[in-house]
Write a protein that holds these residues in place. Structure first.
Motif, PDB file in Angstrom:
ATOM      1  N   TRP A   4       0.813  -1.214   0.000  1.00 22.83           N
ATOM      2  CA  TRP A   4       0.000   0.000   0.000  1.00 22.83           C
ATOM      3  C   TRP A   4       0.848   1.267   0.000  1.00 22.83           C
ATOM      4  O   TRP A   4       0.436   2.296  -0.535  1.00 22.83           O
ATOM      5  N   VAL A   5       2.071   1.198   0.589  1.00 21.92           N
ATOM      6  CA  VAL A   5       2.926   2.391   0.594  1.00 21.92           C
ATOM      7  C   VAL A   5       3.345   2.753  -0.829  1.00 21.92           C
ATOM      8  O   VAL A   5       3.187   3.895  -1.272  1.00 21.92           O
ATOM      9  N   LEU A   6       3.884   1.758  -1.552  1.00 19.77           N
ATOM     10  CA  LEU A   6       4.304   2.019  -2.924  1.00 19.77           C
ATOM     11  C   LEU A   6       3.107   2.336  -3.819  1.00 19.77           C
ATOM     12  O   LEU A   6       3.212   3.139  -4.747  1.00 19.77           O
ATOM     13  N   ASN A   7       1.968   1.681  -3.529  1.00 22.77           N
ATOM     14  CA  ASN A   7       0.764   1.925  -4.343  1.00 22.77           C
ATOM     15  C   ASN A   7       0.317   3.389  -4.207  1.00 22.77           C
ATOM     16  O   ASN A   7       0.039   4.072  -5.195  1.00 22.77           O
ATOM     17  N   PHE A  32       2.790   5.685  -5.929  1.00 24.55           N
ATOM     18  CA  PHE A  32       2.654   5.670  -7.386  1.00 24.55           C
ATOM     19  C   PHE A  32       1.479   6.542  -7.832  1.00 24.55           C
ATOM     20  O   PHE A  32       1.586   7.310  -8.790  1.00 24.55           O
ATOM     21  N   VAL A  33       0.349   6.405  -7.142  1.00 23.23           N
ATOM     22  CA  VAL A  33      -0.830   7.213  -7.477  1.00 23.23           C
ATOM     23  C   VAL A  33      -0.533   8.704  -7.278  1.00 23.23           C
ATOM     24  O   VAL A  33      -0.903   9.552  -8.101  1.00 23.23           O
ATOM     25  N   ALA A  34       0.161   9.029  -6.183  1.00 21.92           N
ATOM     26  CA  ALA A  34       0.497  10.432  -5.913  1.00 21.92           C
ATOM     27  C   ALA A  34       1.425  10.993  -6.984  1.00 21.92           C
ATOM     28  O   ALA A  34       1.299  12.168  -7.370  1.00 21.92           O
ATOM     29  N   LEU A  35       2.338  10.175  -7.483  1.00 23.94           N
ATOM     30  CA  LEU A  35       3.237  10.624  -8.541  1.00 23.94           C
ATOM     31  C   LEU A  35       2.467  10.992  -9.804  1.00 23.94           C
ATOM     32  O   LEU A  35       2.746  12.013 -10.452  1.00 23.94           O
ATOM     33  N   LEU A  36       1.503  10.136 -10.163  1.00 24.39           N
ATOM     34  CA  LEU A  36       0.728  10.404 -11.367  1.00 24.39           C
ATOM     35  C   LEU A  36      -0.112  11.667 -11.214  1.00 24.39           C
ATOM     36  O   LEU A  36      -0.259  12.442 -12.164  1.00 24.39           O
ATOM     37  N   LYS A  37      -0.648  11.890 -10.019  1.00 23.75           N
ATOM     38  CA  LYS A  37      -1.484  13.079  -9.802  1.00 23.75           C
ATOM     39  C   LYS A  37      -0.658  14.365  -9.826  1.00 23.75           C
ATOM     40  O   LYS A  37      -1.144  15.418 -10.246  1.00 23.75           O
ATOM     41  N   ARG A  38       0.580  14.274  -9.335  1.00 25.97           N
ATOM     42  CA  ARG A  38       1.423  15.477  -9.240  1.00 25.97           C
ATOM     43  C   ARG A  38       2.635  15.360 -10.172  1.00 25.97           C
ATOM     44  O   ARG A  38       3.752  15.773  -9.843  1.00 25.97           O
ATOM     45  N   ARG A  39       2.388  14.835 -11.324  1.00 25.76           N
ATOM     46  CA  ARG A  39       3.460  14.553 -12.281  1.00 25.76           C
ATOM     47  C   ARG A  39       4.260  15.801 -12.633  1.00 25.76           C
ATOM     48  O   ARG A  39       5.490  15.811 -12.571  1.00 25.76           O
ATOM     49  N   LEU A  87      10.968   8.150  -8.103  1.00 27.29           N
ATOM     50  CA  LEU A  87      10.126   9.341  -8.206  1.00 27.29           C
ATOM     51  C   LEU A  87      10.156   9.989  -9.589  1.00 27.29           C
ATOM     52  O   LEU A  87       9.178  10.614 -10.008  1.00 27.29           O
ATOM     53  N   PHE A  88      11.251   9.859 -10.284  1.00 33.07           N
ATOM     54  CA  PHE A  88      11.414  10.574 -11.552  1.00 33.07           C
ATOM     55  C   PHE A  88      11.347   9.662 -12.776  1.00 33.07           C
ATOM     56  O   PHE A  88      10.696  10.011 -13.775  1.00 33.07           O
ATOM     57  N   LEU A  89      12.002   8.501 -12.709  1.00 33.08           N
ATOM     58  CA  LEU A  89      12.064   7.606 -13.867  1.00 33.08           C
ATOM     59  C   LEU A  89      10.682   7.179 -14.376  1.00 33.08           C
ATOM     60  O   LEU A  89      10.449   7.222 -15.596  1.00 33.08           O
TER      61      LEU A  89
END
Length: 751
Positions: free
Chosen positions: A369-372, A375-382, A729-731
């Motif tokens: 759940w941490v990585l999940n 990942f979702v937060a990265l897509l939202k704040r791309r 975070l970036f790749l």
């Protein structure tokens, strides 16, 4: 492919290879040579080698300061004991000459010719007759007046063993005397003490690394087989690696103290990937044989590529011009490749040999759940994340551009180390221990180095050097003229100065006949080539670089090139030149590493655009590493500049694992975003785990007394943390614009 029979066949090959080391035992040798840090493509090296043939090596000496144990320095008993010791050392096999205040003589010129009088004399009744003056303080007498200097010039080009033997003999003679050695500094002493420290650190880090690896394996696998197999493979791999290195004839050098830990942590990273994957499959209820086969089918290529890129990071140092770095890069790269073969040859067979107890089938089907959520937060704040990384990169570039290039001869030792303390004593009391060498030559055969107008040019140079290094003691052809001027004035110390034209004409006859009787090692027999020689404190390559640039400007503007040509040379100069070339050396190493990794990624993913994308996230950690150096006051030098190509070779492994898993997920028919998510969740955990292992492994170097080892551990550990951040975070966001490229490449691969 990975059947039991084939695994046992590989195990048999490993046994034969191990036996070869028993039959053909490699010879363990430790070595440390200052000359190995000279840049070999520098034209100044060729000039110095010719210069050394004429005047001898400028660092083949040993400085020793002796005190009279709290008593007065000029007591006859002390001086007689000092003279006796000097005589015994002079008789040692590899000693060329010895020099002390007892050998110094001042010429006196009279109508009857030249006669020489000792500056210090003991008469028959052991009553001291003192003729020396203040000119000798800080030269052969310490500035505080508490010790005498004995200079021992050893023969040129002694081997490490010959130097060790000579230094041991000198120490034996001192121990058999009644003299108190206050400080000692010189090539043969430093090399022997460095090697002793290297041997101690080598054993320390090998033992500490094995202990830490054992603890990590226990925590990770909590099973006897999960600990025993990696320990066996790692132990054999390290033995093979050093066996091959020694077979190649390479001695273990200064940076070899890091190699046991490097081999162990790289091998452990590969084994953790393999055994974790195997354990996951066993927990799903598959048979052991099937799990072993599938584990090696799926992971052998990614692991092989990551270990290869790590090896290439080190092998790229071969393309630098400094022998010490070339040898370290070559031997470490070869050792990592040997460790990979140990993993391949030993691990499958050992897994088939042992009985692995059945593992409880995993019932945990929940996702990480941490990585999940990450990942979702990265897509939202791309967009925000990308701009943050761009900002960090720009800031790191600005801070990194301010890092100063600077190196010292002994900066790999802690400030309180006895070797450094002795060198500092000579810097304070005797003007320094680093050789200063400036070559001077007359451009025309019609000129003589002792011509008055040429001596005037030399005086300008010496006056300028005095401006840079106040009080430095210099020996040159000008010294002969000054000594003769003093001799013509009955030894008056005030006459020790550049002669007037009339005084020069009085000494001209002597200079034209036999000036070699005064300072034979300062000019050649034709009196056209000479040296300005002295000793300086170690001011660092940055400060000396500033001084030399100003000096070259002075020579260009003030020295008549038709009368005198001037060139700075010597071993200290060449080492400083090596430090000053770090930008070029770093660019060479990184350029080769980028090229090799790019080619591998291009072949693996069949796309040069994807290969280029792979490099970008791994440049960011290098910029951040450079910024940290600025913030922590760590200076660039040969031994820190090379860490960038090494860090890149290790850090890029995470990116390769991530992109290789993404390709696998896409090949199974998943959509790009779902494949990216599965890659992030499954591979992310492994990347965090392996990075933790690597960081802990490199952190062991923080216990080292060697500066190069300490900074290697600190900077590469930080670079790995930065690389993990960039990969997590970036790749993933950087790969999204290449969605169509990835999907088209996967389709072609599946056709």
């Amino acid at each position: 492919m990975w059947s039991k029979r084939q695994a046992f066949y590989l195990l048999f090959i490993a046994l034969i290879f191990s036996m070869s080391f028993v039959v053909f035992q490699p010879t363990i040798r430790f070595d440390y040579d200052f000359e190995q840090f000279f840049p070999q493509d520098d034209e100044d090296l060729g000039f110095y080698q010719n210069y050394a043939q004429l005047f001898g090596e400028d660092n083949d000496y040993l400085l020793m300061a002796f005190e009279n144990q709290g008593k007065k320095l000029w007591e006859p008993d002390f001086l007689n004991e000092f003279k006796l010791l000097q005589g015994k050392i002079q008789l040692l096999e590899n000693v060329d000459t010895t020099l002390s205040i007892l050998d110094l003589k001042q010429p006196r010129i009279s109508p009857f010719g030249i006669r020489f009088q000792p500056v210090l004399l003991l008469d028959e009744d052991s009553v001291l007759v003192n003729r020396f003056n203040a000119q000798l303080e800080g030269k052969f007498i310490s500035k505080d007046g508490k010790s005498l200097l004995l200079l021992v010039q050893n023969r040129d080009n002694l081997t490490k063993d010959e130097g060790d033997a000579l230094y041991g003999q000198i120490l034996d003679e001192i121990s058999n005397s009644n003299l108190s050695l206050r400080a000692v500094a010189g090539k043969i002493q430093t090399q022997r003490d460095f090697v002793d420290l290297m041997q101690a650190e080598f054993s320390f880090f090998l033992g500490l690394s094995l202990l830490v690896m054992l603890l990590m394996l226990i925590v990770l696998f909590r099973s006897w087989w999960g600990v025993a197999i990696p320990i066996i493979v790692l132990g054999v791999g390290v033995a093979w690696a050093f066996g091959v290195i020694l077979w190649l004839g390479n001695p273990l050098a200064l940076m070899s103290v890091m190699q046991p830990t490097l081999f162990l942590i790289v091998g452990l990273g590969a084994l953790v990937h393999l055994l974790s994957h195997l354990r996951q499959k066993l927990e799903k209820g598959y048979s052991k044989d099937y799990c072993i086969d599938q584990t090696f089918r799926q992971l052998l290529i990614p692991i092989g590529l990551t270990m290869m890129t790590t090896a290439f990071g080190f092998l790229s140092l071969w393309f630098t011009s400094v022998p010490a770095l070339k040898d370290f890069g070559l031997t470490t790269g070869i050792g990592i490749l040997v460790m990979f073969f140990a993993v391949v040859l030993l691990t499958p067979g050992l897994l088939f040999l042992i009985k692995i107890p059945e593992l409880e089938r995993s019932r945990n089907t929940s996702k990480n759940w941490v990585l999940n959520r990450l990942f979702v937060a990265l897509l939202k704040r791309r967009t925000l994340v990308i701009w943050v990384f761009v900002g960090i990169s720009v800031l790191s570039l600005v801070l990194g551009s301010q890092v100063r290039i600077n190196g010292f001869l002994l900066d790999n030792l802690p400030s309180n180390h006895p070797i450094r303390e002795d060198f500092e004593y000579f810097d304070q009391q005797f003007g320094g221990s680093n050789p200063l060498e400036i070559a001077i030559l007359t451009p025309s055969e019609e000129l003589n180095i002792f011509d008055y107008e040429v001596l005037e040019q030399i005086q300008k140079i010496e006056n300028k050097l005095q401006d840079y290094f106040s009080g430095v003691s210099l020996i040159s052809p000008l010294t002969v003229a000054e000594v003769l001027n003093q001799a013509q004035n009955q030894g008056n110390s005030e006459a020790f100065q550049f002669p007037s034209k009339g005084q020069y004409l009085r000494m001209k006859r002597i200079l034209d006949t036999n000036p070699q009787q005064f300072l034979p090692a300062v000019y050649n027999s034709e009196n056209r080539i000479a040296r300005i020689s002295g000793r300086l404190p170690d001011l660092g390559s940055f400060k000396m670089g500033e001084i030399r640039r100003d000096f070259f400007e002075f020579v260009k503007e003030e020295i008549d090139p038709e009368l005198l040509k001037v060139k700075w040379t010597g071993t200290s100069y060449l080492i400083d030149r090596g430090h000053e070339s770090v930008t070029l050396e770093m660019a060479r190493g990184l350029g080769v590493a980028f090229l090799l990794v790019g080619v591998i990624a291009g072949i693996l993913f069949r796309s040069w655009r994807i290969s280029f994308i792979l490099l970008i996230p791994n440049i960011i950690p290098l910029l951040m590493m450079l910024a940290v150096m600025n913030l922590m006051g760590i200076e660039l030098k040969l031994t820190t500049a090379i860490l960038f190509s090494v860090a890149f070779g290790i850090a890029v492994d995470d990116s390769i694992h991530f992109m290789a898993r993404l390709r696998t997920e896409l090949s199974s028919g998943k959509t790009f975003f779902y494949a990216l998510k599965r890659t992030y969740l499954e591979t992310g955990k492994a990347l965090v785990l392996t990075t933790l292992i690597l960081v802990l492994g490199f952190s062991l170097f923080l216990f080292s007394d060697f500066g190069v080892t300490f900074y290697t551990g600190l900077l590469i550990a930080l670079a790995l943390i930065f690389a993990l951040s960039a990969d997590m975070l970036f790749l993933p966001l950087f790969l999204i614009p290449l969605k169509k490229v990835w999907e088209s490449k996967v389709k072609k691969l599946n056709l």
